[in-house]
Every structure is written in structure tokens, then in C-alpha cells.
Design an enzyme around this catalytic site. Structure first.
Site, PDB file in Angstrom:
ATOM      1  N   HIS A   1       0.843  -1.317   0.058  1.00 35.57           N
ATOM      2  CA  HIS A   1       0.053  -0.006   0.023  1.00 35.57           C
ATOM      3  C   HIS A   1       0.780   1.156   0.128  1.00 35.57           C
ATOM      4  O   HIS A   1       0.361   2.493  -0.139  1.00 35.57           O
ATOM      5  CB  HIS A   1      -0.959   0.017   1.079  1.00 35.57           C
ATOM      6  CG  HIS A   1      -1.758  -1.037   1.258  1.00 35.57           C
ATOM      7  ND1 HIS A   1      -2.708  -1.450   0.327  1.00 35.57           N
ATOM      8  CD2 HIS A   1      -2.147  -2.106   2.031  1.00 35.57           C
ATOM      9  CE1 HIS A   1      -3.522  -2.218   0.375  1.00 35.57           C
ATOM     10  NE2 HIS A   1      -3.157  -2.873   1.694  1.00 35.57           N
TER      11      HIS A   1
ATOM     12  N   ASP B   1      -2.489 -10.788  -2.216  1.00 34.17           N
ATOM     13  CA  ASP B   1      -3.180 -10.447  -1.018  1.00 34.17           C
ATOM     14  C   ASP B   1      -4.476 -10.140  -0.966  1.00 34.17           C
ATOM     15  O   ASP B   1      -4.954  -9.610  -2.109  1.00 34.17           O
ATOM     16  CB  ASP B   1      -2.364  -9.206  -0.378  1.00 34.17           C
ATOM     17  CG  ASP B   1      -2.509  -8.581   0.765  1.00 34.17           C
ATOM     18  OD1 ASP B   1      -1.991  -8.914   1.768  1.00 34.17           O
ATOM     19  OD2 ASP B   1      -3.845  -7.946   1.106  1.00 34.17           O
TER      20      ASP B   1
ATOM     21  N   HIS C   1      -6.008  -7.604  -0.248  1.00 35.62           N
ATOM     22  CA  HIS C   1      -6.361  -6.212  -0.672  1.00 35.62           C
ATOM     23  C   HIS C   1      -5.550  -5.560  -1.874  1.00 35.62           C
ATOM     24  O   HIS C   1      -4.411  -6.457  -1.838  1.00 35.62           O
ATOM     25  CB  HIS C   1      -5.975  -5.228   0.554  1.00 35.62           C
ATOM     26  CG  HIS C   1      -6.789  -5.680   1.835  1.00 35.62           C
ATOM     27  ND1 HIS C   1      -6.321  -6.508   3.027  1.00 35.62           N
ATOM     28  CD2 HIS C   1      -7.895  -5.056   2.393  1.00 35.62           C
ATOM     29  CE1 HIS C   1      -7.081  -6.729   3.922  1.00 35.62           C
ATOM     30  NE2 HIS C   1      -8.220  -6.027   3.643  1.00 35.62           N
TER      31      HIS C   1
ATOM     32  N   ASP D   1      -4.376 -13.505   3.730  1.00 36.91           N
ATOM     33  CA  ASP D   1      -5.266 -12.988   4.220  1.00 36.91           C
ATOM     34  C   ASP D   1      -6.864 -13.170   3.424  1.00 36.91           C
ATOM     35  O   ASP D   1      -7.951 -12.769   3.617  1.00 36.91           O
ATOM     36  CB  ASP D   1      -5.432 -11.340   4.674  1.00 36.91           C
ATOM     37  CG  ASP D   1      -5.049 -10.559   3.624  1.00 36.91           C
ATOM     38  OD1 ASP D   1      -4.570 -10.937   2.408  1.00 36.91           O
ATOM     39  OD2 ASP D   1      -4.849  -9.456   3.594  1.00 36.91           O
TER      40      ASP D   1
END
Length: 211
Positions: A26, A62, A64, A151
Site C-alpha cells: 500500500h 493479498d 487487498h 489474508d
């Protein structure tokens, strides 16, 4: 850590795993977020480029979207970025990660987003992984960086996919079949009791298939 892993692979190792915390995907060139301050996957990808790989791919698995990785390479044709992630209409980072974000300028066509709905099971997720790997092959990547977030696990408290621990063995196998020198860089995973199991399963599946 990411630089060292990429340097090992550039030096001839088939694969290396950078056990990095906090995660990095991110973080952009001029921003941070989502616990991320340095973009480990981007550092690894650039290290491989600097070592002579003409084209590198980043595969972000991931839950996200790796908005920082996308932003760093969005106008570049030498690093192809592919990401499977929760739909940004319902999940962080919300403002990036849509399917129509394909790159810009020289990088047009070298950004491949595959957003998936909450509740996605492994069969659907794995089909999206196959699409991402096909795009990586078509881009002519000579080396691969995997943003390895686990995740996507069904028990993860901050995500919404339904992958099981055994599925991560298959993920490793599928990535190994790409046949590329590979750097795994650790990203998210918050089901504390299973995060190590799931990460190791990916690496074990990769190692068995690559052997």
C-alpha cells in the site's frame, strides 16, 4: 530483506522468500497507508530490473489491492503488475483496484486488476489466478515477484474470501508452473494461528512443483 531476496534470485537461485513485516504493497513513491511504509515488492522488482531482467512481473495475491505497487509502476512497460483482490467498492483501499485500471502512457496494458466479490471460493479465485498468470506470460516477464498475502484465508478477521489452508499448496504449485525465477515478499495475513501454516503451504507447494 526484499533487496536481499531479489539479489539471491538475480544471482541464480530459483526462488527466495522475504519474511517482511510490516507489509509494503500500500506504499507508493510519495505516500504510505495500510501499515505500509516501504513497498517491499517494488523494491524487489526494481532490484531484479537493475540486475538485468528486461521485464519483471509483480503478482499480488493479498486480499487487498496493492494500490502502492500499481501507482509506482502504472506508467512503466518494464514491470507488469497483476493483482487479485477484494472488490474496492467494498474493501480497502476503495479508490484503486478496478478492472478498468490498465496502466497509462508507456504502461498501458501492463496493469491487470482482477477484483473479486466477498465470499469468493477457491475455484473462482484460482481461475482468476490463471488469468493473471496468462497475462504475465504474455507480457514476457523474465522474473516474478509475488506479493504473498494470506489474508484470503476463510478465517481471516479483516477479509472476505473463503480459501482453506490446503488451497495454499495449490497456489504455490500454480505459481511454480510459470517457470520464472521468483521472489516471494510477505504481505498481509491476520488469522494468527494459521498465518504461518498458510504461508508455508504456498512455499511448500511451489518447491514441490519446481523440483
Amino acid at each position: 530483506c526484499a533487496w536481499t531476496a531479489a539479489s539471491r534470485v538475480a544471482g541464480g537461485e530459483r526462488a527466495a522468500f522475504a519474511l517482511t513485516r510490516p507489509p509494503g504493497h500500500h506504499a507508493g513513491a510519495d505516500f504510505y497507508g495500510g501499515y505500509c511504509f516501504l513497498n517491499n515488492a517494488a523494491i524487489a522488482a526494481q532490484t531484479l530490473r537493475n540486475a538485468g531482467a528486461a521485464k519483471v512481473a509483480v503478482l499480488d495475491v493479498d486480499y487487498h489491492h496493492g494500490n502502492g505497487t500499481q501507482a509506482i509502476f502504472y506508467e512503466r512497460a518494464d514491470v507488469h503488475v497483476a493483482s487479485l483482490h477484494g472488490d474496492p467498492r467494498s474493501d480497502y483501499p476503495y479508490y484503486l483496484g478496478h478492472a478498468d485500471e490498465r496502466g497509462a502512457g508507456a504502461g498501458l496494458g501492463f496493469n491487470h486488476n482482477l477484483p473479486l466479490a466477498r465470499g469468493t471460493d477457491f475455484a473462482t479465485w484460482r481461475a482468476a489466478l490463471a488469468q493473471a498468470l496468462q497475462g504475465i506470460a504474455a507480457a514476457g516477464a523474465e522474473a516474478l515477484v509475488v506479493s504473498l498475502g494470506v489474508d484470503t484465508f476463510e478465517g481471516d478477521p479483516v477479509a472476505g474470501f473463503r480459501l482453506k489452508s490446503g488451497d495454499y499448496l495449490r497456489i504455490g504449485e500454480d505459481i511454480a508452473r510459470a517457470g520464472l525465477p521468483t521472489v516471494f515478499v510477505f504481505e498481509g495475513g491476520y488469522a494468527v494461528a494459521e498465518v504461518g501454516i498458510n504461508a508455508v503451504n504456498v512455499l511448500q507447494g511451489f518447491e514441490q512443483q519446481a523440483a
